[in-house]
Design a protein around this motif. Structure first.
Motif, short mmCIF file in Angstrom:
data_model
loop_
_atom_site.label_atom_id
_atom_site.label_comp_id
_atom_site.label_asym_id
_atom_site.label_seq_id
_atom_site.Cartn_x
_atom_site.Cartn_y
_atom_site.Cartn_z
N LEU A 100 2.11 -1.06 2.02
CA LEU A 100 1.47 0.20 2.42
C LEU A 100 1.54 0.35 3.94
O LEU A 100 1.56 -0.64 4.68
CB LEU A 100 0.02 0.22 1.98
N SER A 101 1.56 1.58 4.39
CA SER A 101 1.61 1.83 5.83
C SER A 101 0.31 1.39 6.49
O SER A 101 -0.73 1.29 5.82
CB SER A 101 1.82 3.32 6.08
N PRO A 102 0.34 1.12 7.78
CA PRO A 102 -0.90 0.76 8.49
C PRO A 102 -2.01 1.81 8.31
O PRO A 102 -3.17 1.46 8.14
CB PRO A 102 -0.46 0.66 9.94
N LYS A 103 -1.62 3.08 8.31
CA LYS A 103 -2.62 4.14 8.14
C LYS A 103 -3.21 4.09 6.73
O LYS A 103 -4.42 4.27 6.55
CB LYS A 103 -2.00 5.51 8.40
N ALA A 104 -2.35 3.86 5.72
CA ALA A 104 -2.83 3.77 4.34
C ALA A 104 -3.80 2.60 4.18
O ALA A 104 -4.85 2.71 3.52
CB ALA A 104 -1.67 3.63 3.37
N LYS A 105 -3.48 1.47 4.80
CA LYS A 105 -4.37 0.31 4.74
C LYS A 105 -5.70 0.60 5.44
O LYS A 105 -6.76 0.14 4.99
CB LYS A 105 -3.70 -0.91 5.37
N ALA A 125 -0.49 -7.48 -4.93
CA ALA A 125 -0.59 -7.92 -3.53
C ALA A 125 0.61 -7.49 -2.69
O ALA A 125 0.45 -7.07 -1.54
CB ALA A 125 -0.75 -9.44 -3.49
N GLU A 126 1.81 -7.58 -3.25
CA GLU A 126 3.00 -7.19 -2.50
C GLU A 126 3.03 -5.68 -2.27
O GLU A 126 3.45 -5.22 -1.19
CB GLU A 126 4.25 -7.63 -3.25
N PHE A 127 2.57 -4.92 -3.27
CA PHE A 127 2.52 -3.47 -3.10
C PHE A 127 1.56 -3.11 -1.97
O PHE A 127 1.87 -2.26 -1.13
CB PHE A 127 2.07 -2.80 -4.40
N TYR A 128 0.40 -3.77 -1.94
CA TYR A 128 -0.58 -3.51 -0.88
C TYR A 128 0.02 -3.83 0.49
O TYR A 128 -0.15 -3.07 1.45
CB TYR A 128 -1.85 -4.32 -1.10
N PHE A 130 -1.02 8.71 0.50
CA PHE A 130 -0.82 8.18 -0.85
C PHE A 130 -1.60 9.04 -1.84
O PHE A 130 -2.50 9.79 -1.46
CB PHE A 130 -1.27 6.72 -0.96
N VAL A 131 -1.24 8.92 -3.09
CA VAL A 131 -1.98 9.56 -4.17
C VAL A 131 -2.09 8.57 -5.32
O VAL A 131 -1.08 7.98 -5.75
CB VAL A 131 -1.32 10.88 -4.63
N VAL A 132 -3.31 8.33 -5.78
CA VAL A 132 -3.57 7.44 -6.90
C VAL A 132 -3.45 8.26 -8.18
O VAL A 132 -4.16 9.25 -8.36
CB VAL A 132 -4.97 6.80 -6.80
#
Length: 350
Positions: A260-265, A254-257, A74-76
């Protein structure tokens, strides 16, 4: 958690804190580059210009470290106003217009009565310690119900507001009758308890009001003093009587989070919680030290003085009814207050 009162020491400590998280984030590069197309873009509503001093000093290092850790996942991307402002950022994130946002809770126009504990007078002044204490209240469920609609990344306290006046204040009686600009209801109630007359004036009009003598002082922190050049027209600051630390938070849709992929989390987990809150708080220490140095540069006559212990006790006694009223009017207020005091003291000793 004792520290030197010198600005340079606090700046060094804050920078060291950031260095540790940046190094942790950079370690993510070891696995090699991943095509940019695989990255999820996270729209971060900053509510402040990306070239502002506060963003560059406090939040940009956190975002940079998060992006380093999330490379390939991801990129913020910071989105500055008018994408979202302090008054609508909560709704922007909840509705999904923004994926993540920063907010000073008092500016949202929404009720955060429990989280406002950090705004009470005389409760604390150290942003690193205060941020740890506030996160622990959240983690233990004492204030978490106020954040049910979002995924909380961290909660932090902003630098405390202090009394700044044109004339020198030596004792409680010197405050009586002065027209002082307040920043919120709690600070207004505290000023009233001290005998002053709180005034509500927009920041954009405050400099002129001070210059013309419409008000004789205000409560503000160093960032405000520098940004609005109030230090040019004020000469005196009571450095050890604190009128509260505004609570703030970084939060995600919350839904966006959840998407996220397991790795991103897994990566985000390193940037969620007490350590994340502490590091933002630590960065504010260095930022505020620089601000007060800048204020002295604006006005050579600017004086910071400490009230002696017996006089400071009088101010605390005078504002005690404000604290008592908050505890009575806030659901679970007495317990929240005592737990914040307890956690603040515990964090301060480490």
């Amino acid at each position: 958690m004792t520290r030197s009162k010198g600005g340079m020491a606090t700046v060094t400590k804050a920078l060291c804190s950031w260095k540790s998280i940046v190094l942790a984030g950079l370690a993510a590069f070891a696995a090699g580059p991943v095509p940019a197309s695989a990255e999820t873009t996270i729209k971060f509503a900053t509510t402040m210009p990306s070239n502002s001093v506060i963003y560059k000093s406090v939040y940009a290092p956190w975002v940079d470290a998060l992006n380093a850790a999330g490379k390939g996942e991801f990129v913020v991307v910071p989105f500055e106003p008018p994408f979202a402002t302090g008054t609508n950022v909560w709704d922007r994130v909840v509705s999904g217009v923004a994926d993540m946002g920063f907010a000073i809770l008092a500016n949202t126009g929404l009720p955060f009565p429990k989280s406002s504990v950090s705004m009470l007078p005389g409760l604390g002044h150290d942003t690193e310690v205060g941020s740890i204490a506030l996160w622990r209240l959240f983690e233990k469920g004492l204030i978490s119900d106020e954040f049910r609609s979002v995924k909380v990344i961290n909660v932090t306290t902003l630098p405390p507001v202090v009394l700044v006046t044109k004339k020198s204040i030596q004792k409680l009686e010197d405050v009586a009758g002065l027209k002082i600009r307040a920043v919120d209801k709690i600070s207004a109630d505290s000023l009233t308890a001290l005998g002053a007359s709180p005034v509500a004036i927009p920041f954009t009009e405050a400099y002129q009001a001070i210059s013309k003598g419409v008000v004789q002082g205000f409560v503000a922190n160093g960032g405000t003093l520098v940004a609005y050049k109030f230090g040019e027209v004020m000469d005196n600051q009571i450095a050890n009587a604190y009128f509260g630390m505004l609570p703030s938070a970084i939060f995600m849709n919350a839904e966006f989070y959840d998407r996220l992929s397991p790795k991103a989390k897994e990566i985000f987990a390193r940037f969620i919680g007490e350590e994340s809150s502490r590091m933002i708080g630590a960065a504010y220490i260095g930022f505020e030290a620089q601000n007060f140095e800048a204020v002295r540069g604006q006005n050579a006559k600017y004086t910071m003085r400490q009230l002696p212990p017996e006089e400071l006790a009088r101010w605390k006694d005078a504002t005690k009814p404000v604290v008592d009223a908050w505890k009575k009017d806030t659901p679970g207020g007495a317990d929240i207050y005592s737990r914040f005091v307890e956690e603040y003291a515990r964090a301060e000793k480490k």
